[in-house]
Motif scaffolding. Sequence first.
Motif, short mmCIF file in Angstrom:
data_model
loop_
_atom_site.label_atom_id
_atom_site.label_comp_id
_atom_site.label_asym_id
_atom_site.label_seq_id
_atom_site.Cartn_x
_atom_site.Cartn_y
_atom_site.Cartn_z
N TYR A 1 58.02 39.73 44.27
CA TYR A 1 57.51 40.66 45.28
C TYR A 1 56.07 40.28 45.59
CZ TYR A 1 58.21 45.11 47.75
OH TYR A 1 58.42 46.07 48.71
N GLY A 2 55.55 40.82 46.66
CA GLY A 2 54.21 40.49 47.08
C GLY A 2 53.16 41.42 46.51
N VAL A 3 51.92 40.92 46.36
CA VAL A 3 50.78 41.76 46.04
C VAL A 3 49.68 41.47 47.04
CG1 VAL A 3 51.24 42.08 43.58
CG2 VAL A 3 49.97 40.06 44.33
N LYS A 4 49.02 42.53 47.48
CA LYS A 4 47.88 42.41 48.39
C LYS A 4 46.66 42.93 47.66
CE LYS A 4 46.45 43.26 53.15
NZ LYS A 4 46.86 43.86 54.46
N LEU A 5 45.64 42.08 47.54
CA LEU A 5 44.45 42.41 46.76
C LEU A 5 43.39 43.07 47.64
CD1 LEU A 5 45.97 40.03 45.27
CD2 LEU A 5 43.75 39.46 44.28
N GLU A 6 42.60 43.92 47.01
CA GLU A 6 41.43 44.47 47.69
C GLU A 6 40.33 43.42 47.64
OE1 GLU A 6 40.24 48.28 46.29
OE2 GLU A 6 42.23 49.18 46.54
N GLY A 7 39.71 43.13 48.78
CA GLY A 7 38.69 42.10 48.83
C GLY A 7 39.31 40.74 49.11
N MET A 8 38.50 39.70 49.01
CA MET A 8 38.95 38.35 49.37
C MET A 8 38.91 37.39 48.19
SD MET A 8 40.00 38.34 52.48
CE MET A 8 39.95 36.63 53.00
N THR A 9 38.84 37.89 46.97
CA THR A 9 38.93 37.02 45.81
C THR A 9 40.38 36.60 45.62
OG1 THR A 9 37.06 38.11 44.75
CG2 THR A 9 38.49 36.79 43.34
N LYS A 10 40.59 35.34 45.33
CA LYS A 10 41.95 34.82 45.19
C LYS A 10 42.49 35.08 43.78
CE LYS A 10 42.62 30.43 44.57
NZ LYS A 10 42.71 28.96 44.75
N ALA A 11 43.75 35.41 43.68
CA ALA A 11 44.40 35.55 42.38
C ALA A 11 44.72 34.17 41.82
CB ALA A 11 45.68 36.37 42.51
N ASP A 12 44.47 33.98 40.52
CA ASP A 12 44.79 32.72 39.87
C ASP A 12 46.29 32.55 39.70
OD1 ASP A 12 42.09 32.19 39.49
OD2 ASP A 12 42.06 33.03 37.45
N ILE A 13 46.72 31.29 39.60
CA ILE A 13 48.09 31.03 39.15
C ILE A 13 48.20 31.54 37.72
CG2 ILE A 13 49.78 29.25 38.58
CD1 ILE A 13 48.52 27.49 40.72
N LYS B 1 42.58 37.57 57.24
CA LYS B 1 41.79 38.62 56.58
C LYS B 1 42.55 39.30 55.45
CE LYS B 1 38.84 39.49 60.59
NZ LYS B 1 39.30 38.28 61.33
N HIS B 2 43.12 38.49 54.58
CA HIS B 2 43.75 39.07 53.40
C HIS B 2 43.75 38.08 52.24
CE1 HIS B 2 47.79 37.64 55.37
NE2 HIS B 2 47.27 36.66 54.66
N SER B 3 43.84 38.65 51.05
CA SER B 3 44.07 37.88 49.83
C SER B 3 45.38 38.40 49.25
CB SER B 3 42.94 38.08 48.82
OG SER B 3 43.21 37.38 47.62
N VAL B 4 46.36 37.51 49.16
CA VAL B 4 47.72 37.93 48.80
C VAL B 4 48.31 36.99 47.75
CG1 VAL B 4 48.16 38.99 51.06
CG2 VAL B 4 48.72 36.57 50.68
N GLY B 5 49.40 37.42 47.16
CA GLY B 5 50.05 36.58 46.17
C GLY B 5 51.51 36.91 46.03
N ILE B 6 52.24 35.94 45.47
CA ILE B 6 53.62 36.14 45.06
C ILE B 6 53.60 36.48 43.58
CG2 ILE B 6 55.88 35.04 44.75
CD1 ILE B 6 55.21 33.24 47.13
N ALA B 7 54.36 37.48 43.16
CA ALA B 7 54.32 37.92 41.77
C ALA B 7 55.71 38.22 41.23
CB ALA B 7 53.44 39.16 41.64
N ARG B 8 55.83 38.10 39.93
CA ARG B 8 57.01 38.55 39.19
C ARG B 8 56.64 39.88 38.55
NH1 ARG B 8 60.55 34.10 37.89
NH2 ARG B 8 61.15 35.08 35.91
N MET B 9 57.38 40.93 38.89
CA MET B 9 57.01 42.27 38.43
C MET B 9 58.25 43.10 38.13
SD MET B 9 55.80 44.14 42.01
CE MET B 9 54.66 42.85 42.47
N PRO B 10 58.11 44.20 37.39
CA PRO B 10 59.25 45.08 37.12
C PRO B 10 59.84 45.64 38.41
CG PRO B 10 57.41 45.60 35.65
CD PRO B 10 56.89 44.64 36.68
N VAL B 11 61.12 45.92 38.36
CA VAL B 11 61.82 46.41 39.55
C VAL B 11 61.18 47.69 40.07
CG1 VAL B 11 64.03 47.27 40.41
CG2 VAL B 11 63.99 45.32 38.83
N ASP B 12 60.77 48.59 39.16
CA ASP B 12 60.21 49.86 39.63
C ASP B 12 58.81 49.72 40.21
OD1 ASP B 12 58.81 49.41 37.29
OD2 ASP B 12 59.35 51.31 36.33
#
Length: 381
Positions: A295-307, A331-342
Amino acid sequence: MAIIYRTSALAQRHAEIGGELEDWNGMGTAWFYDHSDERADADYMAVRTKAGLMDVSGLKKVHLVGPHAAAVIDRVTTRNVDKIMPGRAVYACMLNDEGKFIDDCVIYRLSVHHWMVVHGAGTGHESLAMAAYGKNVAMMFDDNLHDMSLQGPLAVDFLAKHVPGIRDLAYFGIVQTKLFGKPVMISRTGYTGERGYEIFCEARHAMALWDAILADGKEMGIRPVQFSTLDLLRTESYLLFFPGDNSETFPFPDEPCGDTLWELGLDFTVSPGKTGFRGAENHYALKGKERFKIYGVKLEGMTKADIGATLLKEGKPVGVVTFGMRSPLNKHSVGIARMPVDCAVPGTRMTVRNKDGVEMPCTAEEMPFYDKDKLIRSAKG
């Protein structure tokens, strides 16, 4: 240690630009022309606003020819190949006997009995070979066939100067034609979320075509793009990369690697009602038993999430970011993530903790982040 046993005919051109060839799929690949943020941003902007040319010949190309070719592909992949007419292609997945993902591919039907399967770094070739054994089909791995990807909003304008009717080529369509006097196959496919094209050619013509495209397209802003740019583009566009987004890279603590299509969000690649493909019964049986969700995550601010950044909820680790990117353009900092279904519900509040300890609030978001309705990549005219 990776063993590079495949060589791109464009290796010299990559070296001239500054590319240090590193392994991908057994081929020396120009991951970086240089490691600067400036280069990364410029290549990303080229594809999103103009057009970029990259060498994706590391993809494995497998021809299947003969009366049983369709049956072999039908057995190995999740698509109903009877629906694919000559001159068309389709994206598909391949599973193992347990119904877990082992590779993805694009299936090209070149003529009635001639097919080509282009796949990535998984075990798709082995699965095809197993299904082809004893069948009336010839199977050939074609490393002479090179693949250059021209992606971006100006790609069609550039090609329209040289290929009559290219504007009429539909999404996932194929045309056999010539470009700068060389025989090519052009498909309207790519891995960027943009309107783009892949240009297949003989190895002996690759350098001449590369040079001609860049020279003729220079005034339009077309430039060579390093392979790592794909990670930025694909992350915005919800295009997964094996094994980078998979349990092969982020293993489960107490069970073997292997992800289901339901977990990866790739269940759409299974043709409605299709049975009989490898792993089919287990695939259907695993519905509703997801251990996690991509699922996707959208971060507050423009710092990039690490692998590999840790995903936290209420202070407790719950998942991992498989790849993060920031886009000043969008104008976004986003990532692909593995997360719990809920947690995989739009608006779920969490925190991303980078490897240096920096924490950034984020929310779970549906993907893609860019071109949500996929209107750009499939545009007509």
